[in-house]
Design a protein around this motif. Structure first.
Motif, PDB file in Angstrom:
ATOM      1  N   THR A  61       3.042   0.534   3.622  1.00  0.00           N
ATOM      2  CA  THR A  61       4.345   0.732   4.252  1.00  0.00           C
ATOM      3  C   THR A  61       5.210  -0.497   4.011  1.00  0.00           C
TER       4      THR A  61
ATOM      5  N   LYS B 127       9.605   2.393   4.801  1.00  0.00           N
ATOM      6  CA  LYS B 127       9.278   3.421   3.803  1.00  0.00           C
ATOM      7  C   LYS B 127       7.768   3.515   3.601  1.00  0.00           C
ATOM      8  N   THR B 128       7.287   4.738   3.445  1.00  0.00           N
ATOM      9  CA  THR B 128       5.880   4.990   3.165  1.00  0.00           C
ATOM     10  C   THR B 128       5.737   6.416   2.636  1.00  0.00           C
ATOM     11  N   ASN B 129       4.512   6.861   2.400  1.00  0.00           N
ATOM     12  CA  ASN B 129       4.306   8.235   1.956  1.00  0.00           C
ATOM     13  C   ASN B 129       4.433   9.232   3.110  1.00  0.00           C
ATOM     14  N   ARG B 130       3.944   8.839   4.319  1.00  0.00           N
ATOM     15  CA  ARG B 130       4.065   9.761   5.454  1.00  0.00           C
ATOM     16  C   ARG B 130       4.073   9.025   6.781  1.00  0.00           C
TER      17      ARG B 130
ATOM     18  N   GLU C  60       6.326  13.793   5.434  1.00  0.00           N
ATOM     19  CA  GLU C  60       5.757  13.119   4.274  1.00  0.00           C
ATOM     20  C   GLU C  60       6.537  13.392   3.000  1.00  0.00           C
ATOM     21  N   GLY C  61       6.185  12.630   1.966  1.00  0.00           N
ATOM     22  CA  GLY C  61       6.863  12.726   0.680  1.00  0.00           C
ATOM     23  C   GLY C  61       8.064  11.800   0.658  1.00  0.00           C
ATOM     24  N   ASN C  62       7.864  10.560   0.221  1.00  0.00           N
ATOM     25  CA  ASN C  62       8.934   9.548   0.249  1.00  0.00           C
ATOM     26  C   ASN C  62       9.552   9.458   1.639  1.00  0.00           C
TER      27      ASN C  62
ATOM     28  N   SER D 295       2.237   5.079  10.480  1.00  0.00           N
ATOM     29  CA  SER D 295       1.906   5.433   9.098  1.00  0.00           C
ATOM     30  C   SER D 295       0.470   5.021   8.864  1.00  0.00           C
TER      31      SER D 295
END
Length: 175
Positions: free
Chosen positions: A132, A113-116, A98-100, A128
């Motif tokens: 996303t 791309k997503t947060n986690r 997670e994290g970018n 995810s």
């Protein structure tokens, strides 16, 4: 016994640094630097989880700093998942990055791309659970509730899909 040997050959923990790279602090953290955790089958690596540092203090989870999960297909690198932090749950055989968080496909011109992201080793599933963005050749799709795919990224399931409409027909027929 064969099952036990298969399990141990499937997931191996290897610290690539020297013995001096393992540190303990007052809270009994067990830190290792430049760590590689991987699974092999038929003498080929299926995936490799790399991290700048890993805290092995928890008996169930390893905490990862700057993790990178390298996915393999037919013995070759096929994609990577990177992020700022992560964890590896030994019992559930679940990786969380997670994290970018970003998936980059090396075989297709695809970025997700997503947060986690989560990766279930046993089912070979990546998913995810939040907004996303999937991008290929300048076209992008947003899945508001996340995506689910296999490690080969051959089938991506979108939830609550949003599509950016191309500005011209040329954008649709571009190869």
């Amino acid at each position: 016994m064969k099952l036990l040997l298969s399990f141990f050959s499937l997931v191996l923990l290897v610290a690539c640094g020297s013995a001096d790279d393992v540190q303990k602090d007052e809270e009994h953290e067990q830190l290792a630097t430049e760590v590689s955790i991987f699974a092999s089958k038929d003498n080929q690596k299926e995936w490799i989880l790399l991290a700048d540092t890993v805290n092995f203090a928890d008996a169930q989870n390893a905490t990862l700093s700057r993790p990178s999960l390298l996915l393999k297909q037919d013995g070759k690198d096929s994609a990577s998942i990177t992020g700022k932090i992560g964890s590896f749950d030994y019992l559930k055989r679940l990786v969380k990055i997670e994290g970018n968080a970003v998936i980059k496909s090396f075989t297709d011109r695809l970025t997700i791309k997503t947060n986690r992201f989560f990766y279930n080793i046993d089912t070979d599933t990546i998913w995810s659970d939040g907004k996303t963005l999937i991008t290929r050749d300048g076209a992008s799709i947003t899945a508001d509730k996340g995506v689910e795919t296999n490690s080969k990224l051959t089938k991506i399931e979108f939830r609550k899909q949003t599509t950016r409409v191309p500005s011209s027909v040329k954008d649709i027929t571009k190869k």
